[in-house]
Design an enzyme around this catalytic site. Structure first.
Site, mmCIF file in Angstrom:
data_model
loop_
_atom_site.group_PDB
_atom_site.id
_atom_site.type_symbol
_atom_site.label_atom_id
_atom_site.label_comp_id
_atom_site.label_asym_id
_atom_site.label_seq_id
_atom_site.Cartn_x
_atom_site.Cartn_y
_atom_site.Cartn_z
ATOM 1 N N ALA A 6 -27.344 55.074 6.711
ATOM 2 C CA ALA A 6 -27.331 55.558 8.098
ATOM 3 C C ALA A 6 -28.490 56.531 8.333
ATOM 4 C CB ALA A 6 -26.003 56.231 8.388
ATOM 5 N N TYR A 53 -31.231 56.709 6.612
ATOM 6 C CA TYR A 53 -32.478 55.936 6.518
ATOM 7 C C TYR A 53 -32.742 55.221 7.857
ATOM 8 C CZ TYR A 53 -35.793 52.364 5.009
ATOM 9 O OH TYR A 53 -36.897 51.554 4.900
ATOM 10 N N ASP A 54 -31.677 54.616 8.430
ATOM 11 C CA ASP A 54 -31.812 53.937 9.721
ATOM 12 C C ASP A 54 -32.297 54.909 10.793
ATOM 13 O OD1 ASP A 54 -30.979 51.652 8.589
ATOM 14 O OD2 ASP A 54 -29.037 51.532 9.622
ATOM 15 N N SER A 88 -29.526 20.190 -0.060
ATOM 16 C CA SER A 88 -28.236 20.849 0.020
ATOM 17 C C SER A 88 -27.383 20.387 -1.179
ATOM 18 C CB SER A 88 -27.635 20.577 1.388
ATOM 19 O OG SER A 88 -26.696 19.614 1.341
ATOM 20 N N LEU A 89 -26.132 20.737 -1.190
ATOM 21 C CA LEU A 89 -25.290 20.401 -2.341
ATOM 22 C C LEU A 89 -24.143 19.514 -1.905
ATOM 23 C CD1 LEU A 89 -24.966 23.951 -3.948
ATOM 24 C CD2 LEU A 89 -26.213 22.024 -4.910
ATOM 25 N N GLU A 130 -21.551 29.852 -10.617
ATOM 26 C CA GLU A 130 -21.942 31.087 -9.918
ATOM 27 C C GLU A 130 -21.361 31.062 -8.509
ATOM 28 O OE1 GLU A 130 -26.329 30.731 -8.787
ATOM 29 O OE2 GLU A 130 -25.949 28.951 -9.975
ATOM 30 N N LYS A 146 -20.926 30.788 -4.609
ATOM 31 C CA LYS A 146 -21.698 30.168 -3.523
ATOM 32 C C LYS A 146 -21.735 31.180 -2.392
ATOM 33 C CE LYS A 146 -22.177 25.986 -0.807
ATOM 34 N NZ LYS A 146 -22.390 26.589 0.503
ATOM 35 N N ASP A 167 -22.325 32.892 1.077
ATOM 36 C CA ASP A 167 -22.278 32.378 2.440
ATOM 37 C C ASP A 167 -23.327 33.095 3.290
ATOM 38 O OD1 ASP A 167 -21.448 30.823 4.462
ATOM 39 O OD2 ASP A 167 -19.513 31.798 4.764
ATOM 40 N N ARG A 196 -34.732 27.256 5.368
ATOM 41 C CA ARG A 196 -34.566 25.891 4.913
ATOM 42 C C ARG A 196 -34.966 24.876 5.986
ATOM 43 N NH1 ARG A 196 -29.386 22.907 4.601
ATOM 44 N NH2 ARG A 196 -29.943 20.983 3.584
ATOM 45 N N GLU A 219 -30.423 33.089 -1.526
ATOM 46 C CA GLU A 219 -29.660 33.270 -0.293
ATOM 47 C C GLU A 219 -29.866 34.674 0.269
ATOM 48 O OE1 GLU A 219 -28.097 30.436 0.080
ATOM 49 O OE2 GLU A 219 -26.634 30.727 1.678
ATOM 50 N N TYR A 279 -31.338 32.209 -6.987
ATOM 51 C CA TYR A 279 -30.550 31.318 -7.840
ATOM 52 C C TYR A 279 -31.216 29.971 -8.117
ATOM 53 C CZ TYR A 279 -29.122 29.780 -3.144
ATOM 54 O OH TYR A 279 -29.124 29.354 -1.855
ATOM 55 N N LYS A 326 -15.759 24.038 -3.284
ATOM 56 C CA LYS A 326 -15.398 24.901 -2.167
ATOM 57 C C LYS A 326 -14.012 25.521 -2.363
ATOM 58 C CE LYS A 326 -18.579 24.772 0.899
ATOM 59 N NZ LYS A 326 -18.478 24.124 2.089
ATOM 60 N N CYS A 365 -10.774 2.732 27.479
ATOM 61 C CA CYS A 365 -11.773 3.780 27.234
ATOM 62 C C CYS A 365 -11.779 4.775 28.400
ATOM 63 C CB CYS A 365 -13.156 3.152 27.073
ATOM 64 S SG CYS A 365 -14.481 4.367 27.072
ATOM 65 N N CYS A 387 -15.323 4.557 30.441
ATOM 66 C CA CYS A 387 -15.820 3.426 31.246
ATOM 67 C C CYS A 387 -14.729 2.450 31.666
ATOM 68 C CB CYS A 387 -16.930 2.685 30.494
ATOM 69 S SG CYS A 387 -16.326 1.735 29.083
ATOM 70 N N CYS A 433 -14.060 1.447 22.025
ATOM 71 C CA CYS A 433 -14.348 0.945 23.370
ATOM 72 C C CYS A 433 -15.188 -0.321 23.216
ATOM 73 C CB CYS A 433 -15.113 2.024 24.129
ATOM 74 S SG CYS A 433 -16.050 1.413 25.520
ATOM 75 N N CYS A 472 -21.004 1.568 28.652
ATOM 76 C CA CYS A 472 -20.158 2.760 28.567
ATOM 77 C C CYS A 472 -21.040 4.014 28.557
ATOM 78 C CB CYS A 472 -19.316 2.713 27.295
ATOM 79 S SG CYS A 472 -18.351 4.206 27.056
HETATM 80 S S1 IVH Z 1 -28.277 25.900 -5.361
HETATM 81 C C1 IVH Z 1 -30.810 21.989 -5.004
HETATM 82 N N1 IVH Z 1 -26.792 28.019 -5.610
HETATM 83 O O1 IVH Z 1 -25.444 26.410 -0.432
HETATM 84 C C2 IVH Z 1 -29.708 22.969 -4.866
HETATM 85 N N2 IVH Z 1 -27.040 27.088 -3.423
HETATM 86 O O2 IVH Z 1 -24.421 23.832 0.370
HETATM 87 C C3 IVH Z 1 -30.113 24.295 -4.360
HETATM 88 N N3 IVH Z 1 -25.926 28.354 -1.659
HETATM 89 O O3 IVH Z 1 -28.457 25.201 0.885
HETATM 90 C C4 IVH Z 1 -28.999 25.154 -3.973
HETATM 91 N N4 IVH Z 1 -25.099 29.932 -2.954
HETATM 92 O O4 IVH Z 1 -28.085 27.758 0.915
HETATM 93 C C5 IVH Z 1 -27.271 27.094 -4.752
HETATM 94 N N5 IVH Z 1 -25.529 29.934 -5.948
HETATM 95 C C6 IVH Z 1 -26.030 29.018 -5.123
HETATM 96 C C7 IVH Z 1 -25.778 29.062 -3.741
HETATM 97 C C8 IVH Z 1 -26.295 28.070 -2.927
HETATM 98 C C9 IVH Z 1 -25.213 29.485 -1.707
HETATM 99 C C10 IVH Z 1 -26.202 27.588 -0.443
HETATM 100 C C11 IVH Z 1 -27.638 27.165 -0.271
HETATM 101 C C12 IVH Z 1 -27.590 25.672 -0.094
HETATM 102 C C13 IVH Z 1 -26.155 25.450 0.291
HETATM 103 C C14 IVH Z 1 -25.707 24.065 -0.079
#
Ligand code: IVH
Length: 690
Positions: free
Chosen positions: A35, A37-38, A82-83, A116, A118, A120, A139, A175, A227, A315, A407, A410, A430, A436
């Site tokens: 705070a 610092y802000d 993505s994964l 590890e 994930k 958000d 990305r 991330e 990561y 997930k 439908c 239409c 439909c 349509c």
């Molecule tokens: S590895 C080629 N590691 O999840 C794979 N992704 O659903 C590179 N994310 O786009 C991703 N934590 O933004 C990886 N420990 C983690 C992550 C992670 C979050 C996100 C990342 C990715 C998305 C895929």
């Protein structure tokens, strides 16, 4: 305050801020609270606002100027993928067995895998050249992101320079996120300032980062976890674990909860541990990411269209709430599918307000006996659309829901196709086709969408408005919009919410798409069953839009002919897909759209995956037992080298790779005079390290 006094005060404060920055991200020992610092930073910005020349070289800017107007685009040297998701223990077990199958390893072989959290947040690629952070990119669509370098340089837990042990060039990926406490504090500030609060920490992070004014980002407490990596000619280790440890040694922040597991059971144990820790971590995580540890094996496994075969995101299970189902609306999709959408009394599910949810299809409503007026259980899991799990309490005077047979858009009949054996398709469709309006508008939305033409400024809402107002009826109309607008009496710029610059931006975004990769073009047509992967297969195989059309019409000319056999021989194209695409090219309306589009745009042939390889452009068939690689691996390798892989031998085949036990394909090859080699011959041809 006089300019002189302001300059003196600014110099004092700038030195103080710079010292705090140093203490924070080099020594990891902040001397004042966030705070305070802000407050210092805010004062600095106030002075700069009063006397803008003071901003030059100020620590408030870090890299000089704020990003101008719009973010520039950055083409990723290595795509940001993505994964795939796993939702159950079985999904995790099959992730491991699929890797073993692909690699041809026995079931009892140990495959170490990292686990590890994930995070958000939003993914970021940081490019270090000569060990200096020179570029940061979001990305975007995976191929091209936004240049947010100036914004990223304001992050306090990120080194701008790597030590001499780091290589000359490396793209570090990870991330950007906001902690729960920082998010709550930011929302409090926003509310106090009369502004709209943000929905969740991920939006907080994304919104804070993508600020045109870097000084706003500088005041938002964003953090980073490294990561993964993109372009990296030299890596510091040959395992996932080792590379991340090197990141840590270079001063990059890495997540402390990453572990190395030897078995699937250990992965699941870590998953459950993180699930219990989730609420107290202080930042949002939505699952656990598993990555195969051995980088050489990662390379052999390679990638599917959008995700690696060597990693998966497990997930966390969904969060649920209870609310009243107020209505059921029927939406008509681009292929005519009627989808029931639940309209709900707004309710918070896992921190997000939900007022719509999917009911999937007619049978699901019957099975769950969901009725308007019922109290229902709503569930949200990650990014998926909220769903209705079932009825919690029956409403009074409710009646069973009757699914419409007409439908709603239409008035055409809506039918459930016969799937064979008297079994009806789950989806009611439909039958109106392009008469349509709902199908037309949905097709337009799909056409403009991110993975198709990706026209910025032409999102779903605008497409709908333009369609309703008669500005665009078919995809090709998008490309004549500017020309027609020049002649129109009521210009686009006079529309509510529009102005000269937004119209100019839209026209520029449209112009930028007059050239487009052939696979995107095919995908954008919205042909049933043709997703991105199949579109790419077709683009690779047929090369040009003209050739594709000509071949598909030839294939449709009779029940069996060379063109049809060729289409069905493409590895990855089954009978259903072949029927769908042939049907598309038989429909005059579709041909009108196809040719109309080709008058406006130029689809570009896909560059071969490898620009030069001994098998570029060749059609290859694998048969018999392969001993050095699995069939899947062979196919992926050939495609990487720019070859087309077919499932059967014809006169178009260039090469048959035959292992022991090869049968009819070998005979076919002799008949058509196709060159035959064995697996060792294949490696002699393409080299070992491929
Ligand atoms: S590895 C080629 N590691 O999840 C794979 N992704 O659903 C590179 N994310 O786009 C991703 N934590 O933004 C990886 N420990 C983690 C992550 C992670 C979050 C996100 C990342 C990715 C998305 C895929």
């Amino acid at each position: 305050m006089s300019r002189k006094n302001a300059a003196e005060e600014h110099a004092r404060m700038a030195a103080e801020v710079a010292a705090h920055d140093l203490a924070y991200h080099q020594n990891d020992t902040p001397k004042i609270s966030d705070a305070d610092y802000d407050a210092l930073k805010r004062r600095l910005l106030e002075l700069e606002h009063q006397y803008p020349t003071l901003a030059k070289g100020s620590p408030s800017q870090k890299v000089g100027a704020a990003a101008s107007g719009k973010f520039a685009k950055v083409k990723h040297a290595v795509p940001m993928l993505s994964l795939d998701n796993a939702f159950s223990d079985e999904d995790v077990t099959s992730f491991i067995s699929q890797m073993k199958n692909f690699l041809g390893l026995a079931g009892d072989v140990e495959l170490p895998v990292t686990a590890e959290p994930k995070i958000d947040g939003l993914s970021m690629s940081l490019r270090y050249e000569k060990r200096k952070l020179v570029q940061a990119a979001t990305r975007g669509d995976g191929e091209e992101g936004e240049n947010v370098t100036a914004n990223i340089l304001t992050l306090k837990n990120l080194p701008h320079e790597l030590p001499s042990s780091a290589p000359e060039l490396i793209e570090v990926r990870g991330e950007v996120y906001m902690s729960n406490a920082d998010f709550a504090a930011l929302n409090e500030k926003l509310i106090a300032a009369g502004e709209k609060p943000l929905a969740n920490p991920r939006n907080g992070a994304a919104g804070s980062l993508r600020q045109q004014d870097v000084s706003v980002t500088a005041l938002r407490p964003l953090k980073f976890f490294a990561y993964a990596w993109g372009e990296a000619p030299i890596l510091p280790a040959d395992t996932q674990w080792g590379v991340v440890q090197a990141f840590k040694a270079w001063g990059l922040p890495v997540n402390p909860l990453m572990v190395l597991c030897r078995t699937g059971a250990e992965l699941l144990e870590q998953y459950r541990k993180l699930e219990t820790m989730r609420a107290s971590l202080g930042y949002d995580i939505d699952g656990v990411v598993y990555k195969l540890n051995d980088l050489a094996l990662q390379q052999r496994l390679g990638f599917r269209t959008r995700s690696p075969r060597w990693a998966i995101a497990h997930k966390f299970s969904a969060v649920q709430s209870i609310t009243v189902l107020e209505a059921i609306d029927i939406q008509v999709g681009r292929t005519g599918a009627l989808t029931p959408v639940a309209r709900l009394k707004p309710v918070t599910v896992g921190g997000v307000v939900v007022s719509n949810a999917t009911l999937h299809n007619e049978d699901e409503i019957t099975r769950k006996d969901v009725r308007i007026g019922d109290t229902v259980i709503v569930q949200r899991a990650g990014d998926v659309i909220p769903q209705i799990v079932g009825v919690s309490k029956r409403g009074s005077n409710t009646v069973p829901y009757e699914f419409p047979k007409i439908c709603p858009a239409c008035g055409s009949h809506a039918e459930r196709e016969d799937r064979g054996g008297g079994k009806a398709d789950a989806v009611r469709r439909c039958t109106g086709g392009l008469i349509c309006p709902a199908q037309r508008v949905e097709r337009l939305k799909h056409f403009s969408s991110r993975n198709a033409f990706d026209i910025e400024g032409l999102g779903d809402k605008i497409v709908e408005e333009f369609y309703t107002d008669g500005l665009i009826a078919a995809p090709q109309d998008i490309f004549t919009l500017q020309q027609r607008d020049a002649r129109a009496s009521k210009k686009l710029a006079q529309r509510e919410g529009w102005g000269e610059s937004s119209v100019a931006n839209l026209f520029a975004a449209i112009e930028a798409r007059r050239e487009i990769a052939l696979d995107r073009f095919i995908f954008a047509l919205g042909i049933r069953h043709i997703g991105e992967t199949t579109a790419r297969l077709l683009a690779r195989h047929y090369g040009t839009a003209g050739h594709l059309c000509q071949q598909m019409q030839a294939a449709g000319a009779s029940a069996e002919n060379d063109a049809r056999l060729e289409l069905e021989a493409i590895d990855g194209v089954g009978g259903i897909v072949a029927e769908a695409i042939i049907e598309f090219f038989e429909e005059p309306h579709n041909l009108e759209i196809y040719n109309g589009l080709l008058n406006e745009i130029t689809p570009k042939a896909l560059a071969a995956v490898a620009k030069s390889s001994p098998v570029v452009g060749q059609t290859v068939v694998f048969t018999g037992a392969l001993e050095l690689m699995t069939r899947e691996e062979a196919k992926a390798m050939a495609e990487r080298l720019g070859a087309k892989v077919a499932g059967s031998v014809s006169k178009k085949t260039d090469l048959l790779v035959a292992g022991p036990g090869a049968g009819s394909k070998l005979k076919d090859a002799e008949k058509h005079d196709v060159k035959v080699i064995d697996e060792a011959g294949w490696f002699a041809l393409v080299g070992r390290g491929t």
